[in-house]
Design a protein around this motif. Structure first.
Motif, PDB file in Angstrom:
ATOM      1  N   ARG A 243       0.845  -1.195   0.000  1.00 56.61           N
ATOM      2  CA  ARG A 243       0.000   0.000   0.000  1.00 56.61           C
ATOM      3  C   ARG A 243       0.880   1.245   0.000  1.00 56.61           C
ATOM      4  NH1 ARG A 243      -5.052  -1.647   3.830  1.00 56.61           N
ATOM      5  NH2 ARG A 243      -5.912   0.328   3.104  1.00 56.61           N
ATOM      6  N   VAL A 244       0.581   2.147  -0.935  1.00 61.46           N
ATOM      7  CA  VAL A 244       1.394   3.354  -1.074  1.00 61.46           C
ATOM      8  C   VAL A 244       0.506   4.590  -0.951  1.00 61.46           C
ATOM      9  CG1 VAL A 244       3.040   4.605  -2.525  1.00 61.46           C
ATOM     10  CG2 VAL A 244       2.921   2.100  -2.664  1.00 61.46           C
ATOM     11  N   ALA A 245       0.940   5.532  -0.129  1.00 68.78           N
ATOM     12  CA  ALA A 245       0.269   6.833  -0.049  1.00 68.78           C
ATOM     13  C   ALA A 245       1.179   7.848  -0.718  1.00 68.78           C
ATOM     14  CB  ALA A 245       0.034   7.216   1.407  1.00 68.78           C
ATOM     15  N   ILE A 246       0.640   8.569  -1.689  1.00 70.48           N
ATOM     16  CA  ILE A 246       1.432   9.588  -2.380  1.00 70.48           C
ATOM     17  C   ILE A 246       0.876  10.955  -2.016  1.00 70.48           C
ATOM     18  CG2 ILE A 246       2.096  10.520  -4.641  1.00 70.48           C
ATOM     19  CD1 ILE A 246       2.095   7.677  -5.709  1.00 70.48           C
ATOM     20  N   ILE A 247       1.761  11.862  -1.613  1.00 69.64           N
ATOM     21  CA  ILE A 247       1.329  13.203  -1.240  1.00 69.64           C
ATOM     22  C   ILE A 247       1.659  14.158  -2.382  1.00 69.64           C
ATOM     23  CG2 ILE A 247       1.539  15.059   0.471  1.00 69.64           C
ATOM     24  CD1 ILE A 247       2.483  12.836   2.469  1.00 69.64           C
ATOM     25  N   GLY A 248       0.613  14.677  -3.022  1.00 72.39           N
ATOM     26  CA  GLY A 248       0.810  15.573  -4.157  1.00 72.39           C
ATOM     27  C   GLY A 248       0.318  14.953  -5.449  1.00 72.39           C
ATOM     28  N   ALA A 249      -0.722  15.570  -6.054  1.00 72.04           N
ATOM     29  CA  ALA A 249      -1.262  15.053  -7.315  1.00 72.04           C
ATOM     30  C   ALA A 249      -0.810  15.904  -8.494  1.00 72.04           C
ATOM     31  CB  ALA A 249      -2.784  14.978  -7.252  1.00 72.04           C
ATOM     32  N   GLY A 250       0.481  16.226  -8.498  1.00 71.34           N
ATOM     33  CA  GLY A 250       1.065  16.897  -9.655  1.00 71.34           C
ATOM     34  C   GLY A 250       1.558  15.836 -10.624  1.00 71.34           C
ATOM     35  N   VAL A 251       2.292  16.282 -11.616  1.00 72.06           N
ATOM     36  CA  VAL A 251       2.730  15.360 -12.660  1.00 72.06           C
ATOM     37  C   VAL A 251       3.664  14.281 -12.101  1.00 72.06           C
ATOM     38  CG1 VAL A 251       4.635  16.824 -13.490  1.00 72.06           C
ATOM     39  CG2 VAL A 251       3.471  15.311 -15.074  1.00 72.06           C
ATOM     40  N   MET A 252       4.456  14.622 -11.073  1.00 67.57           N
ATOM     41  CA  MET A 252       5.359  13.622 -10.480  1.00 67.57           C
ATOM     42  C   MET A 252       4.584  12.599  -9.646  1.00 67.57           C
ATOM     43  SD  MET A 252       8.434  12.571 -10.371  1.00 67.57           S
ATOM     44  CE  MET A 252       9.251  11.283  -9.440  1.00 67.57           C
ATOM     45  N   GLY A 253       3.701  13.090  -8.780  1.00 70.64           N
ATOM     46  CA  GLY A 253       2.916  12.179  -7.936  1.00 70.64           C
ATOM     47  C   GLY A 253       2.042  11.253  -8.766  1.00 70.64           C
TER      48      GLY A 253
ATOM     49  N   LEU B 214      -6.671  19.363  -8.351  1.00 73.16           N
ATOM     50  CA  LEU B 214      -5.692  19.026  -9.378  1.00 73.16           C
ATOM     51  C   LEU B 214      -5.344  20.310 -10.135  1.00 73.16           C
ATOM     52  CD1 LEU B 214      -6.868  15.656 -10.992  1.00 73.16           C
ATOM     53  CD2 LEU B 214      -5.485  16.045  -8.959  1.00 73.16           C
ATOM     54  N   LEU B 215      -4.080  20.522 -10.412  1.00 70.03           N
ATOM     55  CA  LEU B 215      -3.549  21.679 -11.146  1.00 70.03           C
ATOM     56  C   LEU B 215      -3.258  22.883 -10.256  1.00 70.03           C
ATOM     57  CD1 LEU B 215      -5.846  21.711 -14.327  1.00 70.03           C
ATOM     58  CD2 LEU B 215      -3.643  20.601 -14.055  1.00 70.03           C
ATOM     59  N   TYR B 216      -3.513  22.758  -8.959  1.00 67.66           N
ATOM     60  CA  TYR B 216      -3.253  23.901  -8.069  1.00 67.66           C
ATOM     61  C   TYR B 216      -1.761  24.236  -8.029  1.00 67.66           C
ATOM     62  CZ  TYR B 216      -2.753  26.755  -3.901  1.00 67.66           C
ATOM     63  OH  TYR B 216      -2.418  27.766  -3.041  1.00 67.66           O
ATOM     64  N   GLY B 217      -0.935  23.216  -8.029  1.00 69.83           N
ATOM     65  CA  GLY B 217       0.512  23.450  -7.903  1.00 69.83           C
ATOM     66  C   GLY B 217       1.182  23.742  -9.246  1.00 69.83           C
ATOM     67  N   ALA B 218       2.494  23.567  -9.258  1.00 72.31           N
ATOM     68  CA  ALA B 218       3.288  23.951 -10.436  1.00 72.31           C
ATOM     69  C   ALA B 218       2.885  23.180 -11.698  1.00 72.31           C
ATOM     70  CB  ALA B 218       4.775  23.757 -10.142  1.00 72.31           C
ATOM     71  N   SER B 219       2.385  21.954 -11.535  1.00 75.20           N
ATOM     72  CA  SER B 219       1.995  21.170 -12.719  1.00 75.20           C
ATOM     73  C   SER B 219       0.825  21.812 -13.452  1.00 75.20           C
ATOM     74  CB  SER B 219       1.621  19.737 -12.327  1.00 75.20           C
ATOM     75  OG  SER B 219       2.728  19.084 -11.771  1.00 75.20           O
ATOM     76  N   GLY B 220       0.093  22.662 -12.772  1.00 73.77           N
ATOM     77  CA  GLY B 220      -1.015  23.346 -13.427  1.00 73.77           C
ATOM     78  C   GLY B 220      -0.703  24.791 -13.753  1.00 73.77           C
ATOM     79  N   ARG B 221       0.511  25.221 -13.487  1.00 76.15           N
ATOM     80  CA  ARG B 221       0.829  26.643 -13.646  1.00 76.15           C
ATOM     81  C   ARG B 221       2.003  26.907 -14.576  1.00 76.15           C
ATOM     82  NH1 ARG B 221      -1.233  29.932  -9.067  1.00 76.15           N
ATOM     83  NH2 ARG B 221      -2.558  28.571  -7.855  1.00 76.15           N
ATOM     84  N   ASN B 222       2.579  25.852 -15.137  1.00 75.01           N
ATOM     85  CA  ASN B 222       3.769  26.070 -15.957  1.00 75.01           C
ATOM     86  C   ASN B 222       3.406  26.249 -17.427  1.00 75.01           C
ATOM     87  OD1 ASN B 222       4.452  23.359 -17.552  1.00 75.01           O
ATOM     88  ND2 ASN B 222       3.542  22.819 -15.584  1.00 75.01           N
ATOM     89  N   SER B 223       4.420  26.513 -18.244  1.00 76.33           N
ATOM     90  CA  SER B 223       4.167  26.876 -19.641  1.00 76.33           C
ATOM     91  C   SER B 223       4.302  25.688 -20.597  1.00 76.33           C
ATOM     92  CB  SER B 223       5.139  27.974 -20.062  1.00 76.33           C
ATOM     93  OG  SER B 223       6.459  27.446 -20.054  1.00 76.33           O
TER      94      SER B 223
ATOM     95  N   PHE C  38       0.399  20.844 -23.289  1.00 73.29           N
ATOM     96  CA  PHE C  38      -0.556  21.561 -22.447  1.00 73.29           C
ATOM     97  C   PHE C  38      -0.580  20.824 -21.103  1.00 73.29           C
ATOM     98  CE2 PHE C  38      -5.020  23.750 -22.702  1.00 73.29           C
ATOM     99  CZ  PHE C  38      -4.690  24.520 -21.603  1.00 73.29           C
ATOM    100  N   PRO C  39      -0.032  21.440 -20.037  1.00 70.55           N
ATOM    101  CA  PRO C  39       0.114  20.716 -18.770  1.00 70.55           C
ATOM    102  C   PRO C  39      -1.213  20.230 -18.171  1.00 70.55           C
ATOM    103  CG  PRO C  39       1.360  22.765 -18.729  1.00 70.55           C
ATOM    104  CD  PRO C  39       0.515  22.804 -19.961  1.00 70.55           C
ATOM    105  N   TRP C  40      -2.294  20.948 -18.439  1.00 65.05           N
ATOM    106  CA  TRP C  40      -3.570  20.542 -17.830  1.00 65.05           C
ATOM    107  C   TRP C  40      -4.026  19.151 -18.277  1.00 65.05           C
ATOM    108  CZ3 TRP C  40      -6.713  25.777 -18.205  1.00 65.05           C
ATOM    109  CH2 TRP C  40      -6.078  26.739 -17.414  1.00 65.05           C
ATOM    110  N   PRO C  41      -4.137  18.898 -19.597  1.00 65.36           N
ATOM    111  CA  PRO C  41      -4.532  17.539 -19.981  1.00 65.36           C
ATOM    112  C   PRO C  41      -3.523  16.473 -19.578  1.00 65.36           C
ATOM    113  CG  PRO C  41      -4.133  18.898 -21.928  1.00 65.36           C
ATOM    114  CD  PRO C  41      -4.135  19.816 -20.758  1.00 65.36           C
ATOM    115  N   VAL C  42      -2.249  16.857 -19.394  1.00 60.63           N
ATOM    116  CA  VAL C  42      -1.279  15.858 -18.921  1.00 60.63           C
ATOM    117  C   VAL C  42      -1.722  15.373 -17.536  1.00 60.63           C
ATOM    118  CG1 VAL C  42       1.112  15.446 -18.186  1.00 60.63           C
ATOM    119  CG2 VAL C  42       0.651  16.818 -20.238  1.00 60.63           C
ATOM    120  N   VAL C  43      -2.058  16.337 -16.667  1.00 62.85           N
ATOM    121  CA  VAL C  43      -2.478  15.990 -15.302  1.00 62.85           C
ATOM    122  C   VAL C  43      -3.819  15.249 -15.322  1.00 62.85           C
ATOM    123  CG1 VAL C  43      -3.218  16.975 -13.092  1.00 62.85           C
ATOM    124  CG2 VAL C  43      -1.138  17.808 -14.190  1.00 62.85           C
TER     125      VAL C  43
END
Lengths: 360, 92
Positions: A2-12, A34-43, A144-149
């Protein structure tokens, strides 16, 4: 497992996706949406033209994954591979581009040095007097980072991953090793806890009693009104830190490379808007009449030696997956997440040796 | 059919139906809905559509407009040409 991952960005999410495929039972905790952090704010600049050789193999692998993943998860990432141009505005930066390209070529990146006149063929209306030299890689572009996430999240859910948004992890329960996390008033049992919290990683790490000293960077970005397809490649000026590209929606998206900050803040400043506008219009004077619609800021982190921090820590079961760095998060995350999933399941992965948190 | 198309966001050419579809897909909070549909991110920056979006979201989810909240208001208030911006803001 069982794994708990903290952070639903592109890495998590990449880590969660590949862990689920390897049979792990995964829950992802996201403090906001989803997208609140850098994965939703980059270019969305995507290129293996990186000046850190350790990251290049991961960038090349990620390019392959970005070709495969949209079909796998049935979600279009809107990856437009129209090339990436790095320009230098000083002689010393021109030398840096040359050195970087030599290293990139040795590692299999098809980048090359080009003269300002050739940049002008790729970027119409470029003011060739504003630059000294450039490097170019065609196997690059804008995603487009949004559809990636969203796509990774969809792939995760379809493989049994539970994504809990608006659920901050209040406590990482450590007794000898990691036992689980407490979030939203509930206890979740976990054998492994992964810290993929981006700019918040130092704080999350503290909860496990593990010292993490990633640099925190704040970066400001803006978009202009939409215009017809005009600018094919992604353009990044390494001297001024200014970058711009055209999004799938026609906007010119641009920003200035992040600066280290003490505290997490996503305030927008006029100073940024002015500096960006000045350099962007020096590079492409024709952009002068284009109106800026909106500006914002994002925060991300970088390992204190400039490299990501990925792997097991001194607390049994507590794993770092952060510090992905300037301009490199989106391009290394899929491959890094995939390798991390292997590390977690097998207990060892020599490919991640250089990123081990134990190097500090 | 044509007369039944209710445009709620003119900049991004979004109909009420498309907003409802996105909510049903699971993009059922304002921030996600904004990003998934593009509503409030066009030329008007939400001035024309935000209230419609909040109304539809409220009707579909049963949440009050107060609970839904509003999107983060980002500068500039009105679009500003780059040549104007490039003349100002030097504080360093």
């Amino acid at each position: 497992m069982r794994v708990a991952i903290i952070g639903a960005g592109v890495m998590g999410l990449s880590t969660a996706y590949y862990l689920a495929k390897l049979g792990a039972e995964v829950t992802v905790f996201e403090q906001k949406y989803l997208l609140y952090g850098a994965s939703g704010r980059n270019s969305g600049g995507i290129t293996p033209m990186i000046d850190k050789k350790e990251l290049i193999p991961f960038a090349l692998k990620s390019l392959e994954l970005y070709d495969k993943l949209p079909a796998e998860v049935d979600f279009n990432f809107l990856f437009r591979k129209d090339g990436y141009v790095k320009v230098a505005a000083s002689d010393s930066d021109a030398e840096k581009l040359k050195r970087d390209v030599r290293v990139q070529n040795e590692l299999g990146v098809k980048s090359r040095i080009i003269e300002p006149s050739e940049v002008k063929e790729l970027v119409p209306d470029l003011n060739t007097d504003s630059i000294v030299l450039a490097s170019y890689c065609s196997e690059s572009g804008v995603i487009f980072p949004w559809p990636v996430v969203w796509g990774l999240a969809k792939g995760c859910r379809e493989n049994g991953v539970e994504i809990k948004d608006q659920t901050a992890v209040d406590e990482i329960v450590v007794e000898g090793g990691v036992k689980g996390v407490r979030a939203g008033g509930e206890f979740y049992k976990a054998d492994i806890v992964v810290n993929a919290a981006g700019a918040w990683s130092n704080k999350v790490s503290e909860k496990a009693g593990v010292k993490l000293e990633n640099k925190i960077l704040k970066e400001e970005i803006c978009v202009t009104e939409s215009i017809k397809p005009y600018l094919d490649p992604y353009l990044y000026d390494i001297t001024y830190g200014v970058y711009l590209s055209q999004s799938a929606r026609g906007e010119i998206v641009g920003g200035i490379t992040g600066r280290e900050v003490e505290e997490i803040s996503t305030d927008s400043t006029l100073e940024f808007a002015a500096r960006y506008a000045k350099r962007a219009t020096q590079l492409i004077p024709k952009l002068k009449g284009l109106a800026m619609l909106r500006q914002w800021a994002g925060v991300y982190d970088e390992g204190k030696d400039g490299l990501p921090v990925v792997g097991f820590t001194e607390v049994d079961g507590f794993v770092q997956a952060n510090g992905l760095g300037k301009h490199t998060g989106m391009i290394v995350a899929p491959a890094l997440g995939r390798e991390l999933a292997k590390l977690i399941v097998k207990g060892d992965n020599p490919n991640l040796k250089e990123f081990s948190p134990r190097r500090f | 059919m044509v007369k039944e198309r209710k445009i709620v966001c003119r900049c991004e050419d979004l109909t009420e139906e498309e907003i409802i579809h996105a909510i049903e897909e699971g993009y059922d909070n304002l921030e996600s809905l904004k990003r998934y549909t593009g509503a409030t991110t066009g030329a008007c920056q939400g001035k024309g559509c935000l209230m419609h979006i909040i109304r539809i979201l409220s009707q579909k989810t049963g949440k009050s407009p107060e609970e839904i909240g509003v999107t983060t208001q980002r500068p500039p208030v009105n679009p500003v040409p780059l040549y104007v911006l490039s003349e100002g803001g030097e504080s360093e």
